[in-house]
Design a protein around this motif. Structure first.
Motif, PDB file in Angstrom:
ATOM      1  N   ASP B 333       0.873  -1.003  -0.010  1.00 37.91           N
ATOM      2  CA  ASP B 333       0.118   0.089  -0.029  1.00 37.91           C
ATOM      3  C   ASP B 333       0.898   1.350  -0.048  1.00 37.91           C
ATOM      4  O   ASP B 333       1.787   1.237   0.638  1.00 37.91           O
ATOM      5  N   ILE B 334       0.599   2.135  -0.854  1.00 37.02           N
ATOM      6  CA  ILE B 334       1.274   3.397  -1.075  1.00 37.02           C
ATOM      7  C   ILE B 334       0.382   4.595  -0.375  1.00 37.02           C
ATOM      8  O   ILE B 334      -0.509   5.035  -1.011  1.00 37.02           O
ATOM      9  N   GLU B 335       1.180   5.048   0.640  1.00 33.86           N
ATOM     10  CA  GLU B 335       0.314   6.105   1.418  1.00 33.86           C
ATOM     11  C   GLU B 335      -0.237   7.217   0.501  1.00 33.86           C
ATOM     12  O   GLU B 335       0.325   7.794  -0.485  1.00 33.86           O
ATOM     13  N   LEU B 336      -1.254   7.567   0.881  1.00 34.13           N
ATOM     14  CA  LEU B 336      -2.215   8.627   0.085  1.00 34.13           C
ATOM     15  C   LEU B 336      -2.705   8.419  -1.356  1.00 34.13           C
ATOM     16  O   LEU B 336      -3.080   9.042  -2.193  1.00 34.13           O
ATOM     17  N   LYS B 534       1.353  17.050   6.907  1.00 35.58           N
ATOM     18  CA  LYS B 534       0.701  16.268   7.707  1.00 35.58           C
ATOM     19  C   LYS B 534       0.712  14.800   7.389  1.00 35.58           C
ATOM     20  O   LYS B 534       0.639  14.178   8.466  1.00 35.58           O
ATOM     21  N   TYR B 535       0.876  14.446   6.317  1.00 36.71           N
ATOM     22  CA  TYR B 535       0.564  12.960   5.914  1.00 36.71           C
ATOM     23  C   TYR B 535       1.533  12.241   5.291  1.00 36.71           C
ATOM     24  O   TYR B 535       1.820  11.182   5.453  1.00 36.71           O
TER      25      TYR B 535
ATOM     26  N   ASN C 137      -0.267   6.815   8.876  1.00 30.73           N
ATOM     27  CA  ASN C 137      -1.598   7.472   8.768  1.00 30.73           C
ATOM     28  C   ASN C 137      -2.657   6.537   9.107  1.00 30.73           C
ATOM     29  O   ASN C 137      -3.905   7.339   9.535  1.00 30.73           O
ATOM     30  N   ARG C 138      -2.249   5.236   9.502  1.00 26.23           N
ATOM     31  CA  ARG C 138      -3.573   4.500   9.596  1.00 26.23           C
ATOM     32  C   ARG C 138      -3.245   3.464  10.939  1.00 26.23           C
ATOM     33  O   ARG C 138      -4.403   3.077  11.450  1.00 26.23           O
ATOM     34  N   ALA C 139      -2.177   3.192  11.275  1.00 26.81           N
ATOM     35  CA  ALA C 139      -1.961   1.919  12.223  1.00 26.81           C
ATOM     36  C   ALA C 139      -2.195   2.552  13.601  1.00 26.81           C
ATOM     37  O   ALA C 139      -1.985   3.585  14.103  1.00 26.81           O
TER      38      ALA C 139
END
Lengths: 165, 561, 430
Positions: B333-336, B534-535, C137-139
């Motif tokens: 999975d690749i962030e954003l 932020k992300y 972001n999710r964990a």
């Protein structure tokens, strides 16, 4: 020298096995030497990491040539202030400075990764390319012998004399 | 260079098997060339260099396939020579093998089908290492947070500006959309079930994502259309999702003289049935729809029996594959931006599902009346490795071969598909369309896929006389000839002679630089600054692919202004 | 002058937000770096000049002579081993692989003695992973298994894992649970919500037991597994299944201990199993900043990520046979080139003794025990500080490293290319 196996109860209700090389066994509980039988783990530490590209430096020596021992084992070994420890495995032996580590359970010792640790690690990779850097059975005993510096550690290998640095 | 006396098929220029000479100078086709280099092509088939518009040949997924499949590496081993680097791999060849094998097939251009922006640097590192062929990479947009937010806000201008920025950042060529919304849902292990199933946390639907990205694509007048991997791909009954998707975008017009949407590896999206037990072909429905709607194109995604490695940005699909097959499974999975997965597979002739899938690919190609709407692919290496293209061409050209093959398959391939009743056999002109002219036109590459003056000097010459060989009967001859080009000429240089690579020039990499109004670009930048703060796990200044990674760029301009 | 967003050439975190202050061509300050990165940027003792061994003694020489000697050694060898490649950029690795092809050698990286067993585990099971930003972001559950980022990857927790914040994790550490499984109570363990102390060498058993509990077969387990109470394991399994997004971050505790790649196979399988219940990913906590990069380059160039034998012209891969330690332990390698690594320190003693018996070429910015046994020593610029190039973060993300100051030394890539040129000039007779 006779060897005596005893079990000492240590904190947390766990037991560690020691090999006692003793005098006066059967009378009073006193030993000249106690050898700790332990599992040796090597791994990274901050100090080792911060000096790993400065391997000739005193910082690297200080960070890497030590053996961490659980407090109960340390006390059981009766290591005095001026003593080091000799760690011996079936693959070799090495002298290290000793320090207490309250994070270690009894029966486990930790040596930062580096040439001192690797002096007692075997070369067998179990068919997967990677030696068993963690989990070698070791014996630990106090010693008055000095810890070798990095040059001394390699002195018996190739042509160290006249090293160009 | 002069190529003398070949029997030329050049569909874009209306040349249908004429004996003629071709001249190439300074890498391009010219009226008449100087110089003394003459290639005797008399009695041979001459076509423009092959163009693969959809293959997974570079980047994180492909390398994951190599790393997790050393058993595949061993299957394609060829030692180095004084000229060539060593080759390994069958379904996931190393970079050198990819270039050499395409060249041996007479292919001179191939496009990597899916690259996330964040990992595009890696894609280009591998593309740079692939010798001989020209390349490009399609950039993934269908699950990108900035896209989802623009769609949610109905902000087409900003979306177009982001697409332009994403193509620049990834040095990408076109807009790839894979299981739109599903990749984001997979971030928490979910998926979307259809084009109106909302994407968790973003309040948009796949229908909206597809429509908006198509509109942005056309607003930017990009050379290629949106390149879509449909929702529910690989699942029984998914032809309804596919048709629903197409109906949902019928009102959108292309901004250039090309399709408005390319649906890729359609074989995986043309399934009927309520489950694997009543699994059946719906290729006739899909092809019928395409026959009525010439604004859409597709590629086959033909299945090849034997070993394959499935790899896709459709990560939930791969998880399903791994569970179904009890196979090893990689996910990334690749962030954003995206998700992806890799699962090895072996397609079996006696496996009823695989046998039906095999037939569906051929049905689609043969039932779609206009060859310009169809590209021959195997979705390398999902349906099978690209080295099997000659096998696919032979199947398309010979009903006899198809019957011979069907006889060796599970009988459901005959019962649950219409393939046994299809009489059509493609001719050489149609083969030239589905392997060269069509993909070049669909990608929007005016200098590829034909041999008119000004075209790239990419030519393939096969040792087969189209006037003497009957492909229907002598399909083995066809397959053998196409598998080893007599000559492959790349930019005017002979790179393959007698099926062997004799020169290893470096090809160039296409990417699209699309201009947008500064006001929209500024709004995108402001969003991105916040997202990086932020992300993202890296700094914005380190994000974009640097020029060092595209050493021979071929930049195509597009855009709003 | 402040250089912004500089990448750190130390650990696999590959932090890319450093601020490096440069005055008159020298680094005078670094902001945001951890102690490891800081020490690297502020500099260490360097190898001053190229050296070759004459009459048992290393003496300074020219680069030209050093290249010639290196080429002669490689050319004369029947089974040269080209090792290291992880504290340098991918561009060096590419040249190194070409050199290994040219001399018919074996090329291997430091990965084989770190996460090499993880790669073998991946060959067995695949890797269900993600980028680090996905974890950030999710964990809501992080499991460090045999990993101690507090000492090995100091900024990992803040930038990417337990203490990071992101879209669905605005509370950072407060919104997350952290489980640590280790054989000792590390500094990382002290920050955990749940610490499971296991006996060395029992990872496989513990993972297998967890897999059984996760899959509903816990009733077959005894009351304790490898000394861990079943109730403890059940608690861990419950925490895992209750997570919305769990991340298992595996360290050398798995790869260096009994079971090695099978431990990793177990961890990867556990994560695959957990995906039947919720979302889970697994990542290897790679050590050197570009150890992942060598594996990537080697895979796309040769088909295999490490331990590649090119002696027969076609790549052959069989770690355990073709890995550096094995070749040395069998006294098979008859020459060794070490680039950006220090096997004399990091290999078992018996293996180092084998190195000392053969000609050794060292390419490195820094003196280290490998220098003691080297016959040719070639100093280079420090990648990521004095030379630019590509590196791959532990999660496989490729980034471009910057050059922030000039160096008098050639880059690793230039040195390898020069040796390659000399090898080619020596002719094609083998």
């Amino acid at each position: 020298m006779p060897q005596y196996y005893i079990k000492l109860t240590v904190p947390q209700g766990k037991t560690a096995q020691y090999i006692a090389l003793g005098r006066g066994w059967g009378k009073e509980f006193e030993f000249m030497v106690i050898i700790l039988k332990a599992i040796m783990i090597s791994g990274r530490t901050l100090g080792q990491g911060a000096s790993l590209e400065a391997k000739m430096s005193p910082e690297f020596f200080n960070a890497t040539s030590s053996c961490a021992i659980s407090e109960s084992d340390y006390n059981a070994l009766g290591i005095s202030g001026d003593e080091n420890v000799l760690v011996r495995t079936e693959f070799g032996e090495v002298v290290l400075s000793a320090r207490k580590d309250d994070g270690l359970p009894p029966g486990v010792i930790f040596i930062p990764m580096g040439p001192w640790a690797n002096a007692v690690v075997g070369e067998n990779t179990g068919g997967c390319g990677c030696p068993l850097f963690k989990g070698t059975e070791a014996e630990v005993e106090p010693t008055k012998t000095q810890v070798k510096d990095v040059c001394e550690l390699f002195a018996d290998l190739k042509r160290l004399a006249g090293e160009g640095s | 260079m002069i190529i003398e006396g070949g029997i030329v098929y050049d569909p874009i220029n209306g040349v249908l098997g004429e004996e003629m000479d071709l001249s190439i100078e300074d890498g391009r086709v010219v009226e008449k060339a100087g110089g003394s280099e003459v290639i005797d092509a008399r009695g041979m088939l001459v076509m423009p260099g092959g163009v693969d518009a959809h293959a997974h040949i570079a980047g994180g997924k492909v390398n994951t396939g190599r790393i997790m499949r050393p058993e595949d590496g061993r299957r394609g081993t060829e030692p180095r020579t004084k000229l060539l680097r060593p080759s390994t791999g069958y379904t996931v060849p190393n970079c050198y093998a990819i270039g050499y094998r395409y060249a041996r097939l007479g292919y001179t251009t191939a496009f990597e089908a899916a690259t996330p922006i964040l990992e595009a640097r890696h894609t280009h590192e591998e593309l740079e290492e692939i010798p001989i062929i020209d390349k490009g990479a399609l950039t993934l947009f269908g699950n990108n947070w900035e896209v989802l937010e623009c769609v949610r806000d109905g902000d087409l201008g900003k979306l177009a500006a982001f697409v332009a920025w994403g193509l620049l950042a990834s040095r990408g060529y076109g807009v790839k959309v894979v299981n739109p919304g599903g990749g984001e849902a997979w971030g928490f292990g979910g998926n979307v079930k259809g084009i109106d199933d909302p994407v968790p946390s973003f309040d948009v639907t796949p229908r909206e994502i597809i429509r908006y990205l198509m509109r942005a694509n056309e607003a930017l007048r990009l050379p290629h259309s949106v390149h879509l991997h449909t929702n529910n791909l690989g699942k029984p009954g998914n032809y309804e999702t596919t048709l629903e998707t197409l109906r949902a975008v019928e009102d959108i017009a292309a901004s250039r003289n090309r399709q408005v949407l390319h649906v890729t590896h359609m074989q995986f999206s043309a399934y009927g049935g309520t489950g694997w037990r009543d699994f059946e072909s719906k290729a006739p429905e899909i092809a019928g729809y395409f026959n009525r709607h010439d604004q859409f194109t597709m590629d086959m995604g033909q299945l090849i029996f034997g070993s394959a490695t499935t790899m896709t940005a459709d990560a939930p699909l791969e998880y399903g594959n791994a569970r179904l097959l009890k196979a090893k499974w990689s996910n990334h999975d690749i962030e954003l931006e995206e998700s992806s997965g890799v699962v090895p597979i072996v397609y079996g002739r006696k496996n009823p599902i695989n046998a039906i899938q095999w037939a569906i690919g051929l049905e689609l190609a043969l039932l779609t009346e206009d060859s310009w709407q169809m590209i021959m692919t195997t979705d390398h290496p999902n349906g099978g490795p690209f080295v099997n293209y000659p096998e696919v061409v032979a199947l398309l050209m010979s009903r006899r071969k198809r019957e011979e093959e069907l006889a060796t398959l599970h009988d459901l391939a005959s019962k649950r598909t219409s393939l046994p009743s299809i009489e059509r056999e493609m001719d050489w002109n149609e083969v030239a369309i589905v392997t060269r002219a069509g993909p070049a036109r669909i990608l929007g590459l005016p200098e590829k896929g034909h041999l008119g003056v000004g075209a790239d000097g990419d030519v393939s010459i096969y040792e087969i006389n189209p006037e003497k060989v009957d492909p229907s009967r002598d399909h083995e001859v066809v397959k053998a000839a196409l598998a080893r080009a007599k000559y492959t000429i790349k930019a005017g240089e002979v790179v393959v002679r007698d099926g062997e690579v004799v020169a290893v020039p470096q090809g160039s990499t296409y990417w699209v630089d699309a201009s947008v109004p500064e006001a929209d670009a500024a709004r995108v930048r402001a969003d991105l600054v916040e997202k990086f703060a932020k992300y993202y796990s890296i700094q914005m200044s380190n994000y974009m692919v640097q020029d060092a990674y595209v050493t021979r760029p071929r930049v195509v301009r597009a855009g709003v202004i | 002058m402040i250089e912004e967003d500089v990448l750190c050439p130390f650990c696999g975190c590959l932090c890319d937000d450093l601020k490096v202050e440069v005055e008159e061509g020298r680094i005078v300050g670094v902001k945001r770096a951890c102690r490891l990165g800081m020490s690297k940027f502020m500099g260490h003792e360097r190898i001053v000049a190229p050296m070759v061994r004459r009459d048992g003694v290393l003496v300074e020489t020219s680069y030209e002579e050093a290249y010639e000697r290196a080429a002669e050694i490689l050319k004369a060898a029947k089974r040269p081993l080209l090792y290291g490649w992880c504290s340098t950029v991918c561009e060096t690795a590419k040249k190194g692989i070409l050199l290994a092809e040219e001399v018919g050698g074996v090329i291997d990286s430091t990965a084989t003695v770190c996460h090499g067993p993880s790669i073998i585990g991946i060959e067995e099971k695949g890797l269900a992973g993600s980028t680090l930003g996905q974890v950030k972001n999710r964990a809501d559950l992080i499991v460090f298994w045999g990993a101690n980022p507090a000492e090995a990857h100091p900024r990992h927790t803040l930038r990417y894992s337990s203490n990071s914040t992101g879209m669905f994790t605005p509370e950072g550490r407060g919104g997350r649970k952290v489980i640590v499984v280790d054989v000792r109570k590390t500094r990382t363990a002290k920050n955990a919500d749940k610490f499971v102390l296991i006996r060395p060498g029992t990872d496989y058993e513990v993972i297998a037991a967890l897999r059984m509990i996760v899959k509903g077969k816990g009733d077959l387990l005894p009351d304790a597994v490898a000394g861990i109470a079943k109730s403890d394991l059940e608690e861990v399994a419950d925490m895992m299944k209750a997570a919305k997004f769990g991340a298992v971050l595996i360290g050398l505790g798995l790869t260096h201990s009994r079971g090695r790649y099978k431990n990793v196979d177990g961890a990867l399988s556990l994560v695959a199993d957990l995906n039947g219940f919720t979302k889970f990913v697994v990542l290897a906590m790679r050590g050197h900043y570009n150890v992942a990069g060598f594996g990537q380059v080697c895979a796309w160039e040769t088909g295999y990520p490490m331990a590649v034998d090119l002696s027969r012209g076609a790549p052959y891969f069989n770690p355990g046979e073709t890995a550096a330690c094995d070749l040395l332990a069998r006294r098979e390698a008859d020459a060794m080139m070490v680039v950006a690594a220090d096997p004399a320190s990091n290999f078992p003693r018996k293996t180092v003794e084998a190195m000392a018996e053969i000609p050794v070429i060292q390419v490195d910015p820094y003196p280290n025990p490998t220098t003691f046994i080297a016959d040719v020593v070639i100093p280079t610029a420090v990648c990521g500080i004095e030379a630019e190039g590509t590196a791959y973060r532990m999660d496989g993300l490729s980034l471009r490293m910057k050059k922030v100051v000039d160096s008098v030394y050639p880059t690793d890539e230039e040195v390898v290319e020069n040796i390659l040129d000399r090898v080619r000039r020596l002719g094609d007779d083998n």
